[in-house]
Design a protein around this motif. Sequence first.
Motif, PDB file in Angstrom:
ATOM      1  N   THR A   8      -9.765  17.108  -7.235  1.00  0.00           N
ATOM      2  CA  THR A   8      -8.694  17.526  -8.086  1.00  0.00           C
ATOM      3  C   THR A   8      -7.303  16.434  -7.797  1.00  0.00           C
ATOM      4  OG1 THR A   8      -9.252  19.792  -7.667  1.00  0.00           O
ATOM      5  CG2 THR A   8      -6.931  19.409  -8.009  1.00  0.00           C
ATOM      6  N   LEU A   9      -6.997  16.122  -6.491  1.00  0.00           N
ATOM      7  CA  LEU A   9      -5.983  15.105  -6.279  1.00  0.00           C
ATOM      8  C   LEU A   9      -6.485  13.773  -6.915  1.00  0.00           C
ATOM      9  CD1 LEU A   9      -4.968  15.774  -2.713  1.00  0.00           C
ATOM     10  CD2 LEU A   9      -3.635  16.333  -4.977  1.00  0.00           C
ATOM     11  N   ALA A  10      -7.860  13.205  -6.914  1.00  0.00           N
ATOM     12  CA  ALA A  10      -8.159  12.124  -7.659  1.00  0.00           C
ATOM     13  C   ALA A  10      -7.755  12.093  -9.380  1.00  0.00           C
ATOM     14  CB  ALA A  10      -9.493  11.711  -7.467  1.00  0.00           C
ATOM     15  N   ALA A  11      -8.041  13.323  -9.614  1.00  0.00           N
ATOM     16  CA  ALA A  11      -7.888  13.397 -11.227  1.00  0.00           C
ATOM     17  C   ALA A  11      -6.400  13.461 -11.450  1.00  0.00           C
ATOM     18  CB  ALA A  11      -8.339  14.579 -11.701  1.00  0.00           C
ATOM     19  N   GLN A  12      -5.587  14.006 -10.613  1.00  0.00           N
ATOM     20  CA  GLN A  12      -3.883  13.917 -10.765  1.00  0.00           C
ATOM     21  C   GLN A  12      -3.328  12.985 -10.493  1.00  0.00           C
ATOM     22  OE1 GLN A  12      -3.009  17.589  -8.158  1.00  0.00           O
ATOM     23  NE2 GLN A  12      -3.697  19.049 -10.013  1.00  0.00           N
ATOM     24  N   MET A  66       0.738  -1.159  -0.037  1.00  0.00           N
ATOM     25  CA  MET A  66      -0.007  -0.101   0.111  1.00  0.00           C
ATOM     26  C   MET A  66       0.838   1.154   0.007  1.00  0.00           C
ATOM     27  SD  MET A  66      -3.207  -0.909   2.764  1.00  0.00           S
ATOM     28  CE  MET A  66      -4.215  -2.196   2.552  1.00  0.00           C
ATOM     29  N   GLU A  67       0.425   2.280  -0.687  1.00  0.00           N
ATOM     30  CA  GLU A  67       1.121   3.639  -1.083  1.00  0.00           C
ATOM     31  C   GLU A  67       0.190   4.616  -0.728  1.00  0.00           C
ATOM     32  OE1 GLU A  67       4.121   5.944  -3.930  1.00  0.00           O
ATOM     33  OE2 GLU A  67       3.047   4.226  -4.522  1.00  0.00           O
ATOM     34  N   VAL A  68       0.422   5.449  -0.048  1.00  0.00           N
ATOM     35  CA  VAL A  68      -0.614   6.785   0.322  1.00  0.00           C
ATOM     36  C   VAL A  68       0.172   7.767  -0.661  1.00  0.00           C
ATOM     37  CG1 VAL A  68      -1.170   8.561   1.690  1.00  0.00           C
ATOM     38  CG2 VAL A  68      -1.211   6.408   2.782  1.00  0.00           C
ATOM     39  N   VAL A  69      -0.793   8.022  -1.857  1.00  0.00           N
ATOM     40  CA  VAL A  69      -0.097   8.980  -2.739  1.00  0.00           C
ATOM     41  C   VAL A  69      -0.473  10.503  -2.659  1.00  0.00           C
ATOM     42  CG1 VAL A  69      -0.059   7.153  -4.719  1.00  0.00           C
ATOM     43  CG2 VAL A  69      -2.142   8.460  -4.240  1.00  0.00           C
ATOM     44  N   GLY A  70      -1.458  10.277  -1.730  1.00  0.00           N
ATOM     45  CA  GLY A  70      -1.784  11.935  -1.499  1.00  0.00           C
ATOM     46  C   GLY A  70      -2.772  12.093  -0.116  1.00  0.00           C
ATOM     47  N   GLU A  71      -3.179  13.545   0.266  1.00  0.00           N
ATOM     48  CA  GLU A  71      -4.046  13.739   1.305  1.00  0.00           C
ATOM     49  C   GLU A  71      -4.817  14.690   0.992  1.00  0.00           C
ATOM     50  OE1 GLU A  71      -2.405  14.017   5.088  1.00  0.00           O
ATOM     51  OE2 GLU A  71      -0.933  12.399   4.768  1.00  0.00           O
ATOM     52  N   ALA A  72      -6.368  15.001   1.318  1.00  0.00           N
ATOM     53  CA  ALA A  72      -6.817  16.127   1.164  1.00  0.00           C
ATOM     54  C   ALA A  72      -7.760  16.362   2.323  1.00  0.00           C
ATOM     55  CB  ALA A  72      -7.791  15.837  -0.253  1.00  0.00           C
ATOM     56  N   GLY A  73      -8.101  17.404   2.641  1.00  0.00           N
ATOM     57  CA  GLY A  73      -8.809  18.066   4.021  1.00  0.00           C
ATOM     58  C   GLY A  73     -10.330  18.422   3.658  1.00  0.00           C
TER      59      GLY A  73
END
Length: 208
Positions: A41-45, A27-34
């Motif tokens: 935006t992050l899901a698309a990127q 598993m790899e955490v590729v990003g976080e959003a609050g």
Amino acid sequence: MIRVLLVDDQQLIRAGLRMLLDAEDGMEVVGEAGEGRGAVTLAAQLLPDVVVMDLRMPGVDGITATSRIMAERPSTRVLVLTTFGDDDHLYPALQAGACGFLLKDAPPEELLNGIRQAAAGESPFSQDVLRRLVRRAVDARPEAPARVDGLTAREQDVLDLVAEGLTNTEIADRLHIGVTTVKTHITALMTKTNSPNRVRLALSAQRT
């Protein structure tokens, strides 16, 4: 490697989830959003395999964010992780496209398994939530389905108890068999009934 995007308005919770997932092989955490807008935006990127989504957030909430993510990239798996397990949160989340629904008081291993299941195309649910979904689905069915052919007597027993909304542990206790044996029967039942998840499996049960 399962690429995970974490979405929660509480930084402390995101930090805890990141530590848990980063310590797990595969598993790899590729990003976080609050908040939801950032999640979209992050899901698309970042193109994550699984988005772990909180529901109640300021601005764009988790249900709206889930709907927008699924509209842009339907292959994304959105797994809800929330404090609120009531129907007012559950059904809108599922309608928005969430593949599963876990509660924040779930054990860490349940969350990790849930992420793996979501990435594999399955639908993970907390047991209380799953039981409610099963009972609602069975009660809403207008008539009893035809009996499934090709089942052993024990598989039919397990299937009937799945339709009652019992957990694997409860089925094991009721039938005086091991939980592992119950899981084996359920896997076989899903194959024989062509059921993608436990809710659909319950609808295959013979009701008397």
